[in-house]
Structures are given as C-alpha cells and as structure tokens.
Design an enzyme around this catalytic site. Structure first.
Site, PDB file in Angstrom:
ATOM      1  N   GLY A  45      82.408  38.804  55.891  1.00 58.68           N
ATOM      2  CA  GLY A  45      80.971  38.812  55.631  1.00 58.68           C
ATOM      3  C   GLY A  45      80.582  37.608  54.811  1.00 58.68           C
ATOM      4  O   GLY A  45      80.963  37.498  53.647  1.00 58.68           O
TER       5      GLY A  45
ATOM      6  N   LYS B  35      76.884  52.944  40.740  1.00 61.97           N
ATOM      7  CA  LYS B  35      76.315  51.803  41.481  1.00 61.97           C
ATOM      8  C   LYS B  35      75.322  52.296  42.531  1.00 61.97           C
ATOM      9  O   LYS B  35      74.298  51.663  42.787  1.00 61.97           O
ATOM     10  CB  LYS B  35      77.453  51.002  42.134  1.00 61.97           C
ATOM     11  CG  LYS B  35      76.996  49.859  43.052  1.00 61.97           C
ATOM     12  CD  LYS B  35      76.462  48.660  42.289  1.00 61.97           C
ATOM     13  CE  LYS B  35      75.683  47.653  43.111  1.00 61.97           C
ATOM     14  NZ  LYS B  35      76.345  46.991  44.172  1.00 61.97           N
TER      15      LYS B  35
HETATM   16  O1  KPL Z   1      73.524  45.244  44.655  1.00 67.39           O
HETATM   17  C1  KPL Z   1      72.463  44.713  44.447  1.00 67.39           C
HETATM   18  C2  KPL Z   1      71.643  44.381  45.643  1.00 67.39           C
HETATM   19  O2  KPL Z   1      70.700  43.604  45.557  1.00 67.39           O
HETATM   20  O3  KPL Z   1      71.979  44.923  46.702  1.00 67.39           O
HETATM   21  C3  KPL Z   1      71.986  44.499  43.031  1.00 67.39           C
HETATM   22  C4  KPL Z   1      73.104  44.852  42.060  1.00 67.39           C
HETATM   23  C5  KPL Z   1      70.773  45.351  42.777  1.00 67.39           C
HETATM   24  C6  KPL Z   1      71.711  43.057  42.707  1.00 67.39           C
HETATM   25  O4  KPL Z   1      70.567  42.558  43.294  1.00 67.39           O
END
Ligand code: KPL
Length: 336
Positions: free
Chosen positions: A7, A201
């Site tokens: 990726g 997360k």
């Molecule tokens: O994982 C992210 C994303 O944008 O997908 C964060 C941590 C919010 C950083 O932009």
C-alpha cells in the site's frame, strides 16, 4: 530482516521510507537490523515518482529529504520478505493481499496496521493457500502522514505504533520487528493487550474521521471546536461501551485523552476520510463506525451517534460514487 510494505498511500510510504533509510544500519539487536525494504502498490504517478527520484519525506519542521525506496507493482518482488506490513484501505485488504499469496510462506509474518476492525480476518482468508497461511498479527498506529504530490509525503504527526498477537503473548520475532521500526524512527511497542490498542484506535478513528470528513476540517478542530468535541465524545462513549461488551478493557477517560492527543499531534493533518471524500475515493466508514454498529447489534447496545456518522458518510459517498470524477491520486491509504 527483509520487509515489504503493501500500500503506497501516505502511511505506507512513510513506513517504507523510514525503514528504507535504516537499511544497513545496526539494529537495536542483530535480529532487528533491516536488510531490505520493498514498497508494493498499484501502478500510480506516486510509485513512478518514487522509482525516479526516491520518496521525499517532509518533516513537520519543514526539513525534507529524498530517500531511495525500492517501489514495485509486481507481487513477485515481495517473495523472500520476512515481514509484510499491510497499509491499504480496509476495503482493499483482500484485493491487495490475494496476488501475494504464492509468494508468502508459513513463516512470513503479516502485520495489519490498517484502520478499523476485520482486517486481520480478511487478510487471513485472502492468504490461505493449500491449507497454509502466514501468521497475521495485529497492529495500530497513530502516526499521521499526508501525500501532497506524487513522490512526496508530509509526516504530519509522530504517534506510536503497537504490534501484538490475537490470542498469544508477544514473541521474540514481534519484539525484533518493533525494535526495527523504532530504530528507523517510528516509535513501536510489542504488546500483550493489542485488542485494547485496536479498540482505542478504533474510537479515535470513529470520532475524528467522520466528523472531520463531514465538517471539512483538520484534525485539530475536533478538540478545539466545542460542538465537534461533544460529538466526538458521544461517538467515543458508544465505542467504549461496545468494546467493553466484547470483553476489551477500555476506559472512556483514556479514550477521550487519546482523541485529544491524536487531534493535537496530527493537528494539521486532514484525516484519511476527509481526503477520501474530497478525492471521491471510497471511505473506511464500514470498517470503522459501521463495524461499531455491527458489533453493537450483536450485544444489543444502542449506538445512535455511530449510526448517524455511518449514514451521513455513506450518503456523502453515494453522491460521488453515482458521479465518479475524483482522481483519487492523493489518498492516504489505499493501495495506490
Ligand atoms: O488514522 C488517522 C486517519 O486519518 O485515518 C488519524 C490518526 C486520525 C490521523 O489522521
């Protein structure tokens, strides 16, 4: 160790660039030295630019440097890699992994650092060959990166990366990989409670990504705008309730602190979902808020804020999917 990154979005490029710059340097331990790195992606102007001029990483300070990175569109070039780090969009997991199947062995370690839930099982199914599949480990990262033009990414925020095994404690191999990433400049820990990290997360993404995408704002605004901060908290509260119902020990206070930390640390970053809606690329809404809604249903928990985020982002996607026009070349994650 030889490492493949699957990726070539912003995050895949960042990880490949940092690791490529560490090739030939002594590792924290001899088994954690990086011997080679390959970045595998779809044909794109970005990959061509990396092949021609290297990958330029612009730091938050404004300093930049071009790093030679071996970039390929050929799955066969991944053969012989000990570790494969997957950083494609969640919806692209199976499509990106399937061509790699003939080139991985039962000893290859595959690590998903993707957003959302369900990536490891999608990779496991896509990589199964004659009853044999590589080890697929879980990971999360709060690093922030943005691709600004072909061959150039900006490291918008330094976060932490955690790696772990689904059901077993970490092993030496995972510790070596974490050390290799740390010595390349990407702070990484090997942890026994990876599900807690994954759900934390997930809550960060569930709060920041759809709100920034719908409001059209940078990450920092999530913690500075009182209305968006309250909406982020409503979303996160539900994610925590569902996570707890699945048996994960997460705590709302800790999750809210993580949202504020990530929003600040990646403050100038446009979230991957905001970039997706701006470039007309499919978003990861199904793997993020959509996955929370599905898990909630299994546990008979009401999650109206996540349902609303999912419905609004899907409606926004529906508009551009009905009328495709974005070039999708500046996305931050999809195999590109
Ligand atoms: O994982 C992210 C994303 O944008 O997908 C964060 C941590 C919010 C950083 O932009």
């Amino acid at each position: 160790m030889r490492i493949a990154i699957v990726g070539a979005g912003a995050m895949g490029s960042l990880v490949a660039g940092r690791l490529a710059a560490a090739v030939g340097k002594p590792g924290i331990h001899p088994d954690s030295a990086v011997d080679g790195v390959v970045l595998y992606g779809r044909p794109s102007a970005h990959l061509d630019a990396i092949r021609g001029n290297g990958l330029t990483i612009v730091e938050r300070s404004g300093a930049s440097r071009a790093i030679p990175v071996s970039a390929t569109t050929e799955a066969a070039d991944v053969e012989g890699c000990d570790v494969v780090v997957v950083l494609v969009k969640a919806w692209a997991s199976a499509e990106a992994a399937a061509p790699l199947r003939p080139y991985l062995t039962r000893d290859t370690v595959v690590i998903t650092l993707q957003n959302g839930l369900g990536n490891a099982s999608a990779l496991r199914s896509a990589l199964l060959r004659d009853g044999v599949r590589p080890h697929v480990y879980l990971g999360v990262t709060t690093q922030g990166a943005m691709r600004t033009e072909p061959g150039v990414i900006v490291h918008t925020g330094s976060g932490i990366t955690a790696l772990g095994r689904r059901t077993n404690p970490v092993n030496t191999q995972l510790r070596d990989i974490a050390n290799a990433m740390t010595s390349s400049g990407l702070q990484t820990v090997a942890v026994d409670d990876i599900h807690r990290w994954v759900w934390r997360k997930l809550a960060v993404n569930a709060a920041i990504n759809p709100l920034t995408a719908l409001a059209g704002v940078e990450n920092s605004v999530i913690s500075t705008d009182p209305g968006l901060r309250a909406a982020a908290e409503a979303v996160a509260r539900e994610v925590v309730a569902v996570g707890k119902a699945t048996g994960v020990k997460i705590d709302l206070k800790e999750v809210l602190a993580a949202i504020d930390d990530v929003a600040r640390a990646t403050g100038d970053n446009r979230s991957s979902m905001l970039v997706d809606v701006e470039t007309g690329t499919p978003t990861e809404i199904d793997a993020i808020n959509g996955a929370v809604v599905s898990e909630a249903r299994r546990h008979a928990i009401k999650v109206p804020a996540n349902q609303l985020m999912t419905a609004l982002v899907r409606a926004r996607e529906g508009r551009y999917q009905a009328d495709p026009g974005g070039d999708g070349d500046l996305d931050t994650g999809a195999i590109a």
